[in-house]
Scaffold this motif. Structure first.
Motif, short mmCIF file in Angstrom:
data_model
loop_
_atom_site.label_atom_id
_atom_site.label_comp_id
_atom_site.label_asym_id
_atom_site.label_seq_id
_atom_site.Cartn_x
_atom_site.Cartn_y
_atom_site.Cartn_z
N ALA A 1 94.67 -48.67 65.19
CA ALA A 1 94.07 -49.16 63.94
C ALA A 1 95.04 -50.10 63.21
O ALA A 1 94.63 -51.14 62.68
CB ALA A 1 93.69 -47.99 63.04
N ILE B 1 93.95 -48.59 55.35
CA ILE B 1 94.11 -47.25 55.94
C ILE B 1 94.54 -46.32 54.83
O ILE B 1 95.44 -46.64 54.06
CB ILE B 1 95.15 -47.25 57.09
N TRP C 1 93.28 -54.64 57.53
CA TRP C 1 92.77 -53.28 57.39
C TRP C 1 93.15 -52.64 56.06
O TRP C 1 94.05 -53.11 55.37
CB TRP C 1 93.23 -52.38 58.53
N THR D 1 90.04 -47.30 57.56
CA THR D 1 90.30 -46.14 58.39
C THR D 1 90.75 -44.98 57.51
O THR D 1 91.70 -45.10 56.75
CB THR D 1 91.40 -46.44 59.44
#
Length: 160
Positions: free
Chosen positions: A60, A68, A66, A32
């Protein structure tokens, strides 16, 4: 480092997106870019309403895995508690400005403003400046690393 949920911070032009893309590919995790959350328009001229941007960032960050990345300390401070690792690209402002010149294809008012903004990273007194990022980095209790130049950034990717 436990890179399950990795936040990457730093100045515009420091290499956050470059690193995030490669890290996400190697780890097979979603990536992201906080620019896509902060800005409504592709021209980076209309910011998204603050509450909406924070809600999108939290969604998110609620995922299990993830990467980011972004410059926006006011968003990062809201999701930092979910991160397992923090990477700060503390690259020299002049190098960031040079990288932006190479990356951007148009020479317009928006680029001039972006170059001025990136060039003032160490002196800006906002949530996206050097001092704010230093506070985020110092206050983070998880695994963290501060990288000062392209060589160190590339070495991290090669190490993984």
């Amino acid at each position: 480092m436990n890179l399950t949920r990795t936040l990457i911070i730093g100045n515009s032009g420091s290499g956050k997106s470059w690193l995030a893309q490669r890290l996400a590919e190697q780890l097979r995790e979603p990536w992201t870019d906080l620019d896509r959350i902060h800005w409504l328009s592709d021209e980076h001229s209309i910011p998204r309403p603050r509450a909406e941007a924070l809600a999108m960032a939290r969604i998110a960050a609620d995922e299990q895995r993830w990467v980011i990345e972004g410059v926006y300390g006011w968003i990062i401070s809201e999701i930092l508690h979910r991160a397992t690792a923090l990477i700060w690209l503390s690259v020299d402002d002049k190098e960031c400005v040079a990288n932006l010149h190479q990356r951007e294809t148009q020479d317009d008012e928006r680029l001039v403003a972006l170059l001025e903004w990136a060039g003032s990273y160490r002196t800006r007194d906002d949530s996206s400046g050097f001092a704010a990022h230093q506070r985020l980095f110092d206050g983070f209790c998880g695994e963290k690393i501060r990288l000062a130049d392209r060589k160190e950034i590339a070495a991290l990717i090669h190490h993984l």
